[in-house]
Design a protein around this motif. Structure first.
Motif, PDB file in Angstrom:
ATOM      1  N   GLU A  28      73.633  81.069  32.392  1.00 48.28           N
ATOM      2  CA  GLU A  28      74.324  81.710  31.035  1.00 48.28           C
ATOM      3  C   GLU A  28      73.269  81.923  29.776  1.00 48.28           C
ATOM      4  O   GLU A  28      73.980  82.463  29.047  1.00 48.28           O
ATOM      5  CB  GLU A  28      75.477  80.418  30.660  1.00 48.28           C
ATOM      6  CG  GLU A  28      74.582  79.104  29.879  1.00 48.28           C
ATOM      7  CD  GLU A  28      73.967  78.291  31.210  1.00 48.28           C
ATOM      8  OE1 GLU A  28      74.148  78.551  32.172  1.00 48.28           O
ATOM      9  OE2 GLU A  28      73.483  77.250  30.651  1.00 48.28           O
ATOM     10  N   SER A  29      72.219  81.459  29.923  1.00 46.46           N
ATOM     11  CA  SER A  29      71.271  81.650  28.794  1.00 46.46           C
ATOM     12  C   SER A  29      69.808  81.737  29.399  1.00 46.46           C
ATOM     13  O   SER A  29      69.520  81.514  30.405  1.00 46.46           O
ATOM     14  CB  SER A  29      71.319  80.571  27.840  1.00 46.46           C
ATOM     15  OG  SER A  29      70.755  79.474  28.489  1.00 46.46           O
ATOM     16  N   ARG A 106      71.286  67.477  31.218  1.00 49.53           N
ATOM     17  CA  ARG A 106      72.503  67.223  30.532  1.00 49.53           C
ATOM     18  C   ARG A 106      72.954  65.691  30.899  1.00 49.53           C
ATOM     19  O   ARG A 106      72.770  65.459  32.363  1.00 49.53           O
ATOM     20  CB  ARG A 106      73.858  68.250  30.481  1.00 49.53           C
ATOM     21  CG  ARG A 106      73.463  69.555  30.064  1.00 49.53           C
ATOM     22  CD  ARG A 106      74.513  70.457  29.928  1.00 49.53           C
ATOM     23  NE  ARG A 106      74.076  71.572  29.444  1.00 49.53           N
ATOM     24  CZ  ARG A 106      75.196  72.810  29.426  1.00 49.53           C
ATOM     25  NH1 ARG A 106      76.423  72.619  29.973  1.00 49.53           N
ATOM     26  NH2 ARG A 106      74.599  73.971  28.895  1.00 49.53           N
ATOM     27  N   PHE A 124      69.816  65.330  22.750  1.00 51.16           N
ATOM     28  CA  PHE A 124      70.307  66.511  21.933  1.00 51.16           C
ATOM     29  C   PHE A 124      70.748  66.017  20.435  1.00 51.16           C
ATOM     30  O   PHE A 124      70.977  66.694  19.385  1.00 51.16           O
ATOM     31  CB  PHE A 124      71.546  67.000  22.728  1.00 51.16           C
ATOM     32  CG  PHE A 124      71.311  67.271  24.072  1.00 51.16           C
ATOM     33  CD1 PHE A 124      71.966  67.129  25.264  1.00 51.16           C
ATOM     34  CD2 PHE A 124      70.194  68.346  24.308  1.00 51.16           C
ATOM     35  CE1 PHE A 124      71.565  67.501  26.385  1.00 51.16           C
ATOM     36  CE2 PHE A 124      69.882  68.607  25.450  1.00 51.16           C
ATOM     37  CZ  PHE A 124      70.664  68.418  26.649  1.00 51.16           C
TER      38      PHE A 124
HETATM   39  C1  GZL Z   1      70.184  72.122  26.642  1.00 52.64           C
HETATM   40  C2  GZL Z   1      70.919  73.138  27.732  1.00 52.64           C
HETATM   41  C3  GZL Z   1      71.585  73.926  27.154  1.00 52.64           C
HETATM   42  C4  GZL Z   1      70.684  74.915  26.297  1.00 52.64           C
HETATM   43  C5  GZL Z   1      71.509  76.279  26.402  1.00 52.64           C
HETATM   44  O1  GZL Z   1      69.316  71.185  27.415  1.00 52.64           O
HETATM   45  O2  GZL Z   1      71.639  72.201  28.342  1.00 52.64           O
HETATM   46  O3  GZL Z   1      72.341  74.846  28.021  1.00 52.64           O
HETATM   47  O4  GZL Z   1      70.543  74.665  24.859  1.00 52.64           O
HETATM   48  C6  GZL Z   1      71.981  76.197  27.943  1.00 52.64           C
HETATM   49  O5  GZL Z   1      70.634  77.345  26.424  1.00 52.64           O
HETATM   50  O6  GZL Z   1      72.667  77.107  28.333  1.00 52.64           O
END
Ligand code: GZL
Length: 311
Positions: A28-29, A106, A124
């Motif tokens: 996604e990024s 995560r 986070f």
């Molecule tokens: C952070 C990660 C997040 C990023 C995003 O550890 O899980 O997910 O900040 C990514 O860019 O999509």
């Protein structure tokens, strides 16, 4: 979801190769792509057999990938959970199969702490606090007086980084800026450029007096910049922008004066993950949370930092 098997029969130290099953959130990024590259290259470097799957940001794909790793009797399972809830059942199956689970990036919410061995990833909530503190510097540098009207582009709904970055940022607001800062609008852009662009366009229609954007990642900030410019406003000037990640395109936008500060979130977790996987396979005790090291960058540091950025 994309499944890939990579690796050899012996590890780099000559022992029988470790087989690691890894379920990735998606692509996604820019952060996610760098994270995937780091996991794959570190597994190759370590001589592990890597079974890799891309869940395209769908929890059901991650659950089925974990189930397939259990069926294949991998040595260790690692994954970055797309959202925090809904994992107990499949993690209990891994536990019953005596396959240790490592979280990367995560975290999950679970009533049974034994369902995973460790988390390799960033704090986070601290990143949200850092974003609040660096916004203070950005506002001072820009000489902003008077009310600060903040738009917040949230990450994926239910994801640990989205929940915790918002929490950390709000802690700073509640502690030091009850009277002068206000989040006037907040919505998820799902960590994508398209999401950031679309939601920011709507924000500018509903709240044209926004003067700050806090984006939970650079990709949404980059998408938002397109909508800010389309509205005839100057990103980084009319609307000050603080973002999180520190991907190359984020630094480029910062060097162009369009993002005012970036809180780094390091995706290069591969080497730490492989080290932990080996310890876990060998039954060694590991820390419950192995945090990544990361810094913060103001706009005037962007140009000098760009050449040495690794992702
Ligand atoms: C952070 C990660 C997040 C990023 C995003 O550890 O899980 O997910 O900040 C990514 O860019 O999509």
């Amino acid at each position: 979801c994309a499944k890939e098997d990579e690796g050899s029969s012996t590890s780099s130290d000559g022992s029988k190769a470790i087989t690691l099953g890894f379920s990735q959130v998606g692509s996604e990024s820019g952060w996610r792509s760098a994270n995937t590259d780091s996991v794959k290259s570190a597994a190759k470097e370590a001589g592990y057999n890597l079974k890799f799957s891309d869940a395209q940001q769908k929890q059901e794909n991650q659950i089925s990938a974990i189930r397939s790793y259990i069926a294949q009797k991998v040595d260790v399972i690692a994954f970055s959970p797309v959202v925090v809830t809904g994992w107990d059942a499949v993690l209990k199956e891994a536990k019953a199969a005596k396959i240790p689970v490592v979280l990367t990036d995560r975290s999950v919410e679970t009533s049974d702490e034994s369902l995973y061995v460790t988390l390799v990833g960033s704090d986070f909530t601290e990143e949200g606090r850092r974003a609040g503190k660096i916004l203070e510097k950005v506002l001072a540098k820009a000489g902003v007086k008077g009310p600060v009207k903040i738009a917040q582009l949230e990450g994926t709904t239910g994801a640990a980084p989205a929940i915790e970055r918002a929490k950390g940022f709000k802690e700073v607001m509640d502690a030091d800026h009850k009277d002068d800062w206000k989040i006037v609008v907040s919505q998820t852009g799902d960590f994508t450029r398209a999401g950031g662009k679309q939601v920011m366009a709507a924000f500018l229609t509903s709240n044209p007096d926004i003067n700050v954007l806090f984006a939970h990642n650079d990709d949404m900030a980059i998408g938002a910049i397109q909508s800010i410019e389309a509205a005839g406003k100057k990103p980084g000037k009319d609307i000050l922008i603080v973002s999180i990640d520190g991907v190359k395109d984020g630094f480029v936008a910062m060097s162009e004066g369009k993002i005012n500060a970036i809180v780094e979130c390091n995706p290069l977790l591969g080497p730490q993950l492989m080290d932990v996987v080996k310890k876990v396979k060998n039954g060694e005790t590991v820390e419950r949370w192995i945090k990544t090291k990361e810094g913060d960058f103001m706009q005037d540091q962007a140009k000098a930092a760009l050449p040495s950025r690794k992702y």
